[in-house]
Every structure is written in C-alpha cells, then in structure tokens.
Design a protein around this motif. Sequence first.
Motif, PDB file in Angstrom:
ATOM      1  N   LEU A 168     -20.006 -32.614  10.604  1.00 38.13           N
ATOM      2  CA  LEU A 168     -19.033 -32.308   9.554  1.00 38.13           C
ATOM      3  C   LEU A 168     -19.583 -31.262   8.587  1.00 38.13           C
ATOM      4  N   PRO A 169     -18.739 -30.341   8.140  1.00 34.71           N
ATOM      5  CA  PRO A 169     -19.182 -29.359   7.146  1.00 34.71           C
ATOM      6  C   PRO A 169     -19.371 -30.033   5.792  1.00 34.71           C
ATOM      7  N   PRO A 170     -20.070 -29.375   4.869  1.00 32.21           N
ATOM      8  CA  PRO A 170     -20.228 -29.947   3.524  1.00 32.21           C
ATOM      9  C   PRO A 170     -18.874 -30.199   2.877  1.00 32.21           C
ATOM     10  N   GLY A 171     -18.840 -31.238   2.058  1.00 27.52           N
ATOM     11  CA  GLY A 171     -17.603 -31.575   1.363  1.00 27.52           C
ATOM     12  C   GLY A 171     -17.894 -32.082  -0.028  1.00 27.52           C
ATOM     13  N   LEU A 172     -17.060 -32.997  -0.505  1.00 29.64           N
ATOM     14  CA  LEU A 172     -17.253 -33.576  -1.825  1.00 29.64           C
ATOM     15  C   LEU A 172     -18.500 -34.463  -1.839  1.00 29.64           C
ATOM     16  N   PRO A 173     -19.098 -34.682  -3.014  1.00 29.44           N
ATOM     17  CA  PRO A 173     -20.279 -35.562  -3.085  1.00 29.44           C
ATOM     18  C   PRO A 173     -19.947 -36.967  -2.593  1.00 29.44           C
ATOM     19  N   HIS A 174     -20.891 -37.569  -1.864  1.00 28.77           N
ATOM     20  CA  HIS A 174     -20.691 -38.936  -1.390  1.00 28.77           C
ATOM     21  C   HIS A 174     -20.595 -39.890  -2.577  1.00 28.77           C
ATOM     22  N   GLY A 205     -20.017 -43.138   1.231  1.00 27.50           N
ATOM     23  CA  GLY A 205     -19.680 -42.141   2.230  1.00 27.50           C
ATOM     24  C   GLY A 205     -18.887 -41.006   1.632  1.00 27.50           C
ATOM     25  N   PRO A 206     -18.360 -40.143   2.476  1.00 24.47           N
ATOM     26  CA  PRO A 206     -17.565 -39.004   1.990  1.00 24.47           C
ATOM     27  C   PRO A 206     -16.207 -39.473   1.479  1.00 24.47           C
ATOM     28  N   PRO A 207     -15.828 -39.092   0.260  1.00 27.44           N
ATOM     29  CA  PRO A 207     -14.510 -39.503  -0.245  1.00 27.44           C
ATOM     30  C   PRO A 207     -13.371 -38.990   0.621  1.00 27.44           C
ATOM     31  N   GLU A 208     -13.627 -37.916   1.377  1.00 23.19           N
ATOM     32  CA  GLU A 208     -12.598 -37.396   2.283  1.00 23.19           C
ATOM     33  C   GLU A 208     -12.141 -38.458   3.284  1.00 23.19           C
ATOM     34  N   TRP A 209     -13.020 -39.397   3.625  1.00 21.66           N
ATOM     35  CA  TRP A 209     -12.650 -40.456   4.566  1.00 21.66           C
ATOM     36  C   TRP A 209     -11.490 -41.279   4.019  1.00 21.66           C
ATOM     37  N   ASP A 210     -11.564 -41.624   2.738  1.00 19.37           N
ATOM     38  CA  ASP A 210     -10.464 -42.361   2.114  1.00 19.37           C
ATOM     39  C   ASP A 210      -9.209 -41.505   1.986  1.00 19.37           C
ATOM     40  N   LEU A 211      -9.373 -40.254   1.598  1.00 21.31           N
ATOM     41  CA  LEU A 211      -8.221 -39.389   1.366  1.00 21.31           C
ATOM     42  C   LEU A 211      -7.459 -39.085   2.649  1.00 21.31           C
ATOM     43  N   THR A 212      -8.174 -39.088   3.767  1.00 22.39           N
ATOM     44  CA  THR A 212      -7.536 -38.770   5.049  1.00 22.39           C
ATOM     45  C   THR A 212      -6.465 -39.789   5.427  1.00 22.39           C
ATOM     46  N   SER A 213      -6.612 -41.032   4.989  1.00 24.98           N
ATOM     47  CA  SER A 213      -5.625 -42.047   5.354  1.00 24.98           C
ATOM     48  C   SER A 213      -4.225 -41.666   4.885  1.00 24.98           C
TER      49      SER A 213
END
Length: 298
Positions: A168-174, A205-213
């Motif tokens: 995964l590319p860099p994203g928001l802070p874990h 973990g990456p906040p993107e995981w939650d936002l993806t839902s």
Amino acid sequence: MTGEAEVAARATLHEASRRSRIDAANAELIRLGENAIFRLPAGMIARVTRPGQVQVAAREVNVARWLEASGIPAVQAISGVEQPVDVDGRAVTWWRELPPHQHGTALQVAGALRRLHDLPIPTGFELGTIDPFVRLTERIGRASVLSPDDRTWMLDHLTELKGRYAELPPGLPHCVVHGDAWVGNVVGTSDGRAVLLDLERCSVGPPEWDLTSTAVKRFTLGGITIDDYQAFTRSYGYDVTTWEGFETLRDIREFRLTTMAAQVASENPARRDEIERRLASIRGTRGSRPWTDWQPVP
C-alpha cells in the motif's frame, strides 16, 4: 447458522451464565451470524463467539471499557463480572442493552469515526495491529458450498490481495480503527447518540480501512446516495476514494463480504444464491459496480 448452531450457542450461554451467576432463562435470540447475540432479562445482552475467539473477546471488553472511560459512545460491557467466560474455546461476554436504535446514517458514521480516530492509542492493554485477512482462509476452507474451482480461485485471490496490501502507498497516520465500520455497526439511538457496536476488530491501523466501508456502501453496493457519501467525506474531512490505495482496500472489503456469504451459505443452504451472486461479481462476470442486488447475510 442453522438450528444445530443455535442449540450449541444456547448450551454455551447456559454454562457461562451458570458460572457467572447471571439469569439467562428465556434468553431471546436476536441474531445468529459471526456471533450469536441473545437478549437476557434485566437489560442485558450476551454475545457468544465462534470457537477460538476468546482472546479477541477479551480485547473487545477492554476496548469497550477504554472507550467508555474516554467518553466515546459505544456499547458498554457489564461491570462487576469476570469477562469473557471461556466455555470450551468459545467466549461469552455480557453487555448493557442499548435503548431503541436503528442503523446509523453515513453522517453519523463519519462523526463516530472522527472521534475514534482522534483518540491516542491506549497504553493500558495491547490493542494489536489490524489484520484485514483475519479468518478468511478458515472461511474458505470450511465453505462446503464452494466448487473446487471457486475455492482455488478464492485462495489465489486471497494471496494476491495480501501482496497488494503489503505494498500500500503512504496514507494517513495510523491510529485506533474500528475495523468493521459499516452503517450497521454505528447505530443511532432514541436518546440521540451515535453508538459504536461490534468492537472485536478494533485495532491500530490505517484509518483508510474504516473509511473504505462507507465508500463500498456507496460505490460497490449502491446502498447510500452520492449526497450521503459527500456528506460523509465533508464531515470526516477526507475522501478515501482519492487515495492511490483505495482500490486495494475496496477489493479486500468486497472479498470479505463474499467469504461471509460463503460461510453463511454453508450453514444455511437456502442462502447459496447469495454466494454465487457475490462470487460472480468479484470475478468480473456480472458487469461493473455497483452490484445493487447483493442481499444482506445472514
């Protein structure tokens, strides 16, 4: 789950209630899915896990107590009783029943996630790192409804997704993430709160995981409007679909939904059509997203 699974869950609940001196007489089954959920007298809820989830249940209780101490609206573990109760490898936990409630809106999910993601990582217990692939191999292996070809494809696809996730590319802070933040796990209560449910996958973990839902709810399933999704991104302050890693997390989320359907269909053959529908969709034989005919399971 089938009738046999309900019988087994009730037997586990009976033994746990005996040990904990909790009245579980006339327990009302609310839901049979990943966990068995029962309503007990005196405003109490019991959760019975599948085998092998005792440590996960213990972490969930710790998370609930930490969130309560942090002032975050979430389900509350019953105090004054040892939790979880381990009955032959299955965990039983005890919770306060919520007031009347309904699935949260996308806007309520955004607010709940913003509050959660802004919390500092707890130090009083080990939260662990998010595992997007937890229990997927087991679900595939035990799914009796899968043909050999489908099982092979799913295992190969799982390997591919793990490789993509590792890059995964860099994203928001874990930060602290809920782990399964769809609208059913954030409910709006009659007293005006947006309450987090099902804390068993809460990790770092990456906040993107939650936002993806919520993005999947919109762009894969067509379950919310574009206006709802835009309100979600404005409230949270970020649109995960603009991130280069989004498609990887989306594909993992869709795959998890498909393995859940395989698990349910293997326990309830009447739901076989749903695993066939979802599997054909992610294999690319049913056209492009959104796949609005996916049905909830169980």
